[in-house]
Structures are given as C-alpha cells and as structure tokens.
Design a protein around this motif. Structure first.
Motif, PDB file in Angstrom:
ATOM      1  N   LEU A   1      25.706  99.400  61.339  1.00  0.00           N
ATOM      2  CA  LEU A   1      26.201 100.658  60.768  1.00  0.00           C
ATOM      3  C   LEU A   1      25.062 101.438  60.104  1.00  0.00           C
ATOM      4  CD1 LEU A   1      28.972 102.107  60.185  1.00  0.00           C
ATOM      5  CD2 LEU A   1      28.804 101.104  57.901  1.00  0.00           C
ATOM      6  N   LEU A   2      24.334 100.726  59.233  1.00  0.00           N
ATOM      7  CA  LEU A   2      23.248 101.396  58.524  1.00  0.00           C
ATOM      8  C   LEU A   2      22.111 101.738  59.468  1.00  0.00           C
ATOM      9  CD1 LEU A   2      23.146  99.457  55.160  1.00  0.00           C
ATOM     10  CD2 LEU A   2      24.343 101.550  55.761  1.00  0.00           C
ATOM     11  N   TYR A   3      21.929 100.895  60.467  1.00  0.00           N
ATOM     12  CA  TYR A   3      20.876 101.151  61.445  1.00  0.00           C
ATOM     13  C   TYR A   3      21.144 102.485  62.130  1.00  0.00           C
ATOM     14  CZ  TYR A   3      17.365 100.087  64.964  1.00  0.00           C
ATOM     15  OH  TYR A   3      16.267 100.116  65.761  1.00  0.00           O
TER      16      TYR A   3
ATOM     17  N   MET B   1      22.864 104.521  51.083  1.00  0.00           N
ATOM     18  CA  MET B   1      22.824 105.973  51.098  1.00  0.00           C
ATOM     19  C   MET B   1      22.107 106.499  49.850  1.00  0.00           C
ATOM     20  SD  MET B   1      25.967 108.387  52.056  1.00  0.00           S
ATOM     21  CE  MET B   1      26.903 108.344  50.555  1.00  0.00           C
ATOM     22  N   GLN B   2      22.400 105.874  48.720  1.00  0.00           N
ATOM     23  CA  GLN B   2      21.743 106.312  47.489  1.00  0.00           C
ATOM     24  C   GLN B   2      20.245 106.071  47.571  1.00  0.00           C
ATOM     25  OE1 GLN B   2      24.111 103.990  44.618  1.00  0.00           O
ATOM     26  NE2 GLN B   2      24.358 105.908  43.539  1.00  0.00           N
ATOM     27  N   GLU B   3      19.900 104.812  47.859  1.00  0.00           N
ATOM     28  CA  GLU B   3      18.485 104.462  47.837  1.00  0.00           C
ATOM     29  C   GLU B   3      17.720 105.223  48.904  1.00  0.00           C
ATOM     30  OE1 GLU B   3      17.065 102.874  45.427  1.00  0.00           O
ATOM     31  OE2 GLU B   3      19.041 102.621  44.511  1.00  0.00           O
ATOM     32  N   GLY B   4      18.354 105.402  50.054  1.00  0.00           N
ATOM     33  CA  GLY B   4      17.708 106.139  51.141  1.00  0.00           C
ATOM     34  C   GLY B   4      17.415 107.567  50.717  1.00  0.00           C
ATOM     35  N   SER B   5      18.388 108.186  50.060  1.00  0.00           N
ATOM     36  CA  SER B   5      18.185 109.571  49.638  1.00  0.00           C
ATOM     37  C   SER B   5      17.147 109.655  48.531  1.00  0.00           C
ATOM     38  CB  SER B   5      19.509 110.172  49.175  1.00  0.00           C
ATOM     39  OG  SER B   5      20.426 110.160  50.246  1.00  0.00           O
ATOM     40  N   TYR B   6      17.193 108.721  47.596  1.00  0.00           N
ATOM     41  CA  TYR B   6      16.201 108.732  46.525  1.00  0.00           C
ATOM     42  C   TYR B   6      14.799 108.631  47.103  1.00  0.00           C
ATOM     43  CZ  TYR B   6      20.211 107.414  43.600  1.00  0.00           C
ATOM     44  OH  TYR B   6      21.421 107.354  42.993  1.00  0.00           O
TER      45      TYR B   6
END
Ligand SMILES: Nc1ncnc2c1ncn2[C@@H]1O[C@H](COP(=O)(O)OP(=O)(O)OP(=O)(O)O)[C@@H](O)[C@H]1O
Ligand SMILES: [Mg+2]
Lengths: 227, 405
Positions: B335-337, B39-44
């Motif tokens: 889940l992440l998918y 979630m962090q890396e995706g948002s960054y």
C-alpha cells in the motif's frame, strides 16, 4: 507401610460471619493397593477431605503424611511438584484439556515430568490400551462420550506413575453402563497392577465394588468397613 | 516447550470468530496508524528536503548576529583562511557564498523593495537548482553582469528579458549603492513570497554594487545527508573564529520544525484514540482467557506450576498480537509502496495553503523502517499491557477455588 497417614485433620472454612466446620478431626490410614470409597451425604466433607489428601487445599489443623512426607508443610511450588510426581487426580468433569487430543492429554503430565519421547509414546499406548481407547487417541475430548472422557482421565492420572489416585465422584456425570465400564477398568488396574484408588461417591453400585467403605458425616468418620 | 506453544496456539483458535475479530482489529489498527505515520513523515521530510534544497542548505556560516538582523552591515570577510578550512572538511560536498541584502528596484514606472541575492551562479545552481526553475531567458554565468528575477516580481515591474532593472539602496556601512542591470532570466520560485521579491545576481557584481568587496552574509554548505550535519557542524565550529557562527538547517528553520512538531503531536493524539479502540477490542478477548478458571484449576491440580500457566496465557496474548501486527505490517508495505510513488495530490484550500508555504501540494509517503516498526511495536506493547490482566487473574487464582468454580 502406610502410604497415606491422616492425623487429626480439621477444616474450617471461615466465612467471616459463620464459620463452616467441614472436617472435624479425621484420622485415617491407607495402604498400597487399596480400593477404597468415601461415602456420605452431600455436604459431609468428602470433597474437602480428598482435596486435602491431594494437597490441593490446606487443613486448618492436623497432619498428612504421604510416604512419610508431611505435605502440609510443603511450600506452594513444592506441593505442586509433589502432586505431579505422586498423586493422580480424576475429577467429576472437565478433566481434560479441550484443545489437546486424547493422546496429548495423557502425555501432558509426562511432559511436565520431563520424560523422553519414546517413553511417553510407549506409556501412552499402554495406558490407552488399558482403558480401551487407543483407537480414539487422535480425537479431541469433545468427540468422546462422558464415560470415555473419564477413562482418558484415568489414563492421564496414571501416566505419571503416581503412588495413588484420588477420584472425587468420577461417575457422577455418567450413565450406568459407562459407570460400570469405568469401575471395571479401575478395578482391573487395581487388581492387576496394584494401583491404589481412593474415590468418593454417592452411587451405591460404585460403593458395592469398593473393598473398603469409609462413611463420613458432618466431617467425622462414622464407619470404616473393609471386606 | 513445544507443548506450551502448541497449547497456547490452539487455545487462541478455540473461538475462531472471536480471534478473527480481535486480530482483524489489530490488523486495521496497524494498517491505519502505519498509513497515517507514513503520510506524516513522508510529507515532513518532503518539506524539509525542499526547504534545505531550495534555500537554507544543511549548514550556513554567518557573522554572529546576522540571523536575527539580516542587514548588510552584518556581513563578514571571506578570506583564504575560511576557504581553506571549508576545503579541509572532507564531508562537505559543496559550499557556496552569498551576499544577501535589500534594496529598491525600479523599472520604467514602478518601484518596489526587493531582496538581492549575490550568488556564485555555478555553485549556487548545484545546490538550489535555479536554472531548473527558469521560465524565460537563461541562467547567469560566473561574472555575469545581468540579473535573474522571480516571475512575480517581473510581472509587478513589467519587465521582460533584456529590459533594464535599476537597483538603488544602501551599501556596506552606509555607502550609496546604485546600478543598472539587464534582465537575463525569469524564474518561477516555488515560494510565492520569494517569487515576488527575489533578484539574483553574480556575487562579484553584488559586492561591487554594495561596496562590500569579498564580503559575504552567508556561506551555504551541503553534506551528503542529514546524518552528517552534526559532525560537520562541530568541525566547523572548531575552525571558525568567534566572529562567525555556524547554524544547521534545524536552527534556520525553527518555524517549520515547530509546525511539524505540533502536527506530529496531533497525529499522536489521533493514533492514541485509535490504539484505545483497538485496546478495548483486545481486552474483551483477553478477559475471556481469564474465564477458563475450571480448566486452569485442573491443569494446576495435576501438577503444572502456576508460572508455566502464566507463560501459556502470555503466549496466547503474544500470538493474538503478532498475527494482527504482522498481517497489518505486511499489508501496509504494498500500500505504502504504491503511494510512495503516487503521492496524493492536495486540492482546494489545503493545497493552496501548502503552495503558499512554498511546497508541492501533495501528501507524500515515507517507507522509513521506523514508520513500520514504531507502529507495530506500539500496538504490540499495548497488547502485552492488556495481557497483564489474565496474568494478574491467574496469580490470584487458588487451585481450590478454580476447581470449585
Ligand atoms: N470454599 C468453601 N467455602 C466455604 N464453605 C465451603 C467451601 N467448600 C466447601 N464448603 C462447605 O464445607 C462443607 C463440606 O463440603 P464438601 O464439598 O466437602 O462436601 P461433599 O461431601 O463433597 O458434598 P457433595 O456430596 O455435595 O459433593 C459443606 O458444608 C460446604 O458448604
Ligand atoms: Mg463433593
């Protein structure tokens, strides 16, 4: 020729405050094919003596020669290897690896020795036949009675073709029937295959089966009778 | 060898419940920390992509000093030389020229300070997709004499399509600058701040207005992806003269990167606490391993070398760790998918804040391999470190004492 020669063994457990002299100058020799018992009151030094003969513990003084090899002079790793190749052990309890089956327990030392699979299987079968437990070979130890477990321990001790077997009170936890059964098997192996047994005991029925009875008290041999 | 694996594997299942609890704690630890990291890396990366694509581009060329003092006097001449240099670098996918400055903008009765951005409409649109943000009217053509406004600015100045905007300001080296321009389009810029001050016009028009023919404040350069940035930057630095400087998106977005970095550290702390909790769970189990003294004693007595015993106990820890880590990683993939394609919308204050910064108000997810293996590896290493405990215990163990215990 003597397979075991014990000269002037002393063992002092030095508890800082009060040193315990467990063995005070023991001289003994054992020949191939003996069926000898070590007896004596509790605390007389039986376990200490057997452990030192087996290279599990170091004497404070004295020398142990096994087939001419001074095992007290061996380094830790060499000593472990020496034990694996030359000495069979049967302890009072918890002899077996609980997660291994009977068969796997017997095979285990041969594994350590690097013996081939066919040879291992053949020998395991022979040994389990000898102790009368081939039908239990795929059971885990906790499915066996105490007596059966000790018989597996004997088979396991024999698996590595040791020069002799040391057994510290092998029958201490067994009922009289199992005791007799185990003794019969040991005696048979001794007579038919010339396997050397040295065992300690408190049990007079076990003593009666022995052909040589060594009595120790306060860490000294007080009598050594063969019949 | 097989025997040792068998022994270790069966040993861990001696106490099924304990092993299940331990592996479950590792499982949830991996799942949770992977989820968080994703979630962090995706948002960054969403922030970075959005800022790169909506404004800064990957690289820019400026006159030295422009970045710290953004005035029209810090512009530079875009000559044939620079142009051919840019064309000679194959990795550059597209570049565009800008002339940015500030001026006053007036409608009939309101006046406001604005940011005027002279652009090459066609090329600019390929990079920052202004036409996609159009709310009213049409986008500029090359050589267009009209302008495009941010919707916030249009509202403030009460301007509609085809109304006239008057720009009055200072041109290059103090020259006067004044002009009237028809409003051709109104866009909704994602950054509310820019939306209130932005005026786009064709670059030629802009250069005329500010008496800065062929002058630019920046050249915006795009490459295929972030991995090529350093390479292209180095090439550009070689080719440009001492008057100009090349900046990459990281240098231009220091503030954002700083925020990301401090957020990341916050994440590390949270995960650190999580790891510790897991670690204590594992420690309990692993300490039990060291308690099988009597058994170890017998095994060593019959001739197993200590190092082999240590190997088995290490294997047990590895198995414990692996079951949990693999299960956790495998479970996190679907889940992440799911969340990769269904970002979690941010509402309320948090959403408002992200919106203010000019980003889409949602938590995005990343499925970069590092999201998975970093978490898996970290927790696995934690497990191994805890596994040192029984090893130390066995090292100290004397056959005799073990047998007597
Ligand atoms: N690790 C040790 N540290 C200190 N003293 C010890 C240790 N092991 C044995 N002893 C002492 O050495 C003496 C001999 O003990 P040992 O266990 O050899 O006797 P034993 O004849 O086997 O007794 P039992 O019949 O009860 O098994 C005892 O006084 C005992 O307390
Ligand atoms: Mg004893």
């Amino acid at each position: 020729m003597n397979i075991i020669e014990i000269r002037g063994i002393c063992k002092t457990y030095d508890k800082k405050t009060l040193p315990v002299h467990a063995l005070n100058g023991i001289d003994l020799t054992f020949q191939k094919g003996e069926f000898a018992s070590i007896v004596g009151p509790s605390g007389s030094g039986k376990t200490t003596l057997l452990n030192i003969i087996g290279g599990l513990d170091d004497p404070t003084d004295g020398v142990i020669l096994i087939d001419g090899v001074n095992i007290t002079a061996l380094s830790g790793r060499k000593k472990t290897q020496f034990r694996m190749k030359n000495i069979g052990f049967v302890f009072q309890s918890f002899n077996l690896i609980p997660v291994f089956t009977v068969k796997e327990n017997v095979e285990f030392i041969m594994h350590l020795q690097g013996i081939s699979k066919e040879e291992r299987e053949k020998r395991t079968n022979e040994l389990l036949d000898a102790v009368g437990l081939n039908d239990k070979k795929n059971n885990r130890p906790n499915k066996l009675s105490g007596g059966q477990q000790q018989r597996v321990a004997v088979a396991r001790a024999l698996a590595s073709k040791p020069k002799f077997i040391l057994a510290d009170e092998p029958t201490a936890n067994l009922d009289s029937k199992s005791t007799e059964n185990l003794l019969d098997i040991m005696e048979k192996l001794n007579q038919e295959e010339n396997i050397t047994f040295i065992f300690s005991t408190h049990d007079s029925r076990v003593v009666n089966k022995a052909r040589r009875v060594i009595t120790i008290e306060d860490g000294k041999v007080i009598s050594d009778i063969s019949n | 060898m097989q025997t040792y694996f068998k022994l270790a594997w069966r040993n861990i299942w001696r106490n099924k419940r304990r092993t299940l609890i331990t592996t479950a704690s590792i499982f949830f630890g991996v799942l949770l920390s992977t989820f968080m990291t994703s979630m962090q890396e995706g948002s960054y990366s969403q922030y970075i992509t959005s800022i790169v694509n909506s404004y800064s581009g990957y690289l820019q060329i400026h006159k030295k000093g422009y970045w710290n003092d953004k005035i029209i006097n810090n512009s530079f001449l875009f000559d044939k030389n620079i142009e051919s240099n840019l064309k000679s670098i194959k990795k550059i996918t597209i570049y565009t020229q800008r002339l940015e400055t500030y001026s006053l903008a007036s409608s009939e009765d309101v006046t406001k300070g604005v940011m005027v951005m002279g652009i090459d409409p066609e090329k600019e649109d390929k990079i920052t997709n202004i036409s996609g943000k159009l709310k009213h009217g049409r986008f500029l053509k090359n050589g267009d004499n009209g302008i495009i406004l941010g919707s916030g600015l249009a509202r403030f100045l009460k301007l509609k399509i085809n109304d006239t905007l008057v720009l009055i300001g200072q041109g290059y080296h103090g020259a006067g600058a004044a002009g009237k321009y028809p409003v051709k389009g109104i866009i909704k810029h994602p950054s509310p701040e820019l939306d209130r001050i932005l005026v786009y016009m064709d670059i030629k028009n802009c250069q005329d207005l500010f008496s800065a023919p062929d002058m630019l404040t920046s050249v915006v350069i795009m490459v295929h992806d972030n991995d090529e940035v350093t390479l292209v930057k180095n090439e550009l630095v070689q080719l440009t003269d001492y008057n100009t400087e090349v900046m990459d998106w990281q240098e231009m977005n220091r503030l954002l990167l700083k925020q990301i970095e401090s957020d990341r550290i916050g994440g590390v702390i949270t995960k650190g606490v999580l790891y510790m909790i897991i670690a204590f769970g594992i420690l309990g189990t692993v300490m039990m391993m060291a308690e099988r003294k009597k058994e170890f004693g017998v095994i060593m007595a019959v001739g197993m070398q200590k190092y082999k015993l240590i190997f088995i106990v290490i294997l047990e820890t590895i198995f414990l760790g692996m079951i949990g880590v693999i299960a956790g990683t495998v479970a996190s993939i679907p889940l992440l998918y799911y969340f990769l394609f269904n970002p979690i919308p941010l509402t309320g204050q948090a959403g408002e804040m992200v919106l203010q910064m000019g980003f889409e108000p949602a938590m995005f997810f990343s499925m970069t391999p590092s999201v998975f293996y970093e978490q898996a590896l970290t927790i696995f290493i934690f497990t191994l470190i805890i596994g040192i405990y029984p090893v130390l215990n066995i090292r100290k163990l004397k056959v005799m004492n073990a047998l007597r215990s």
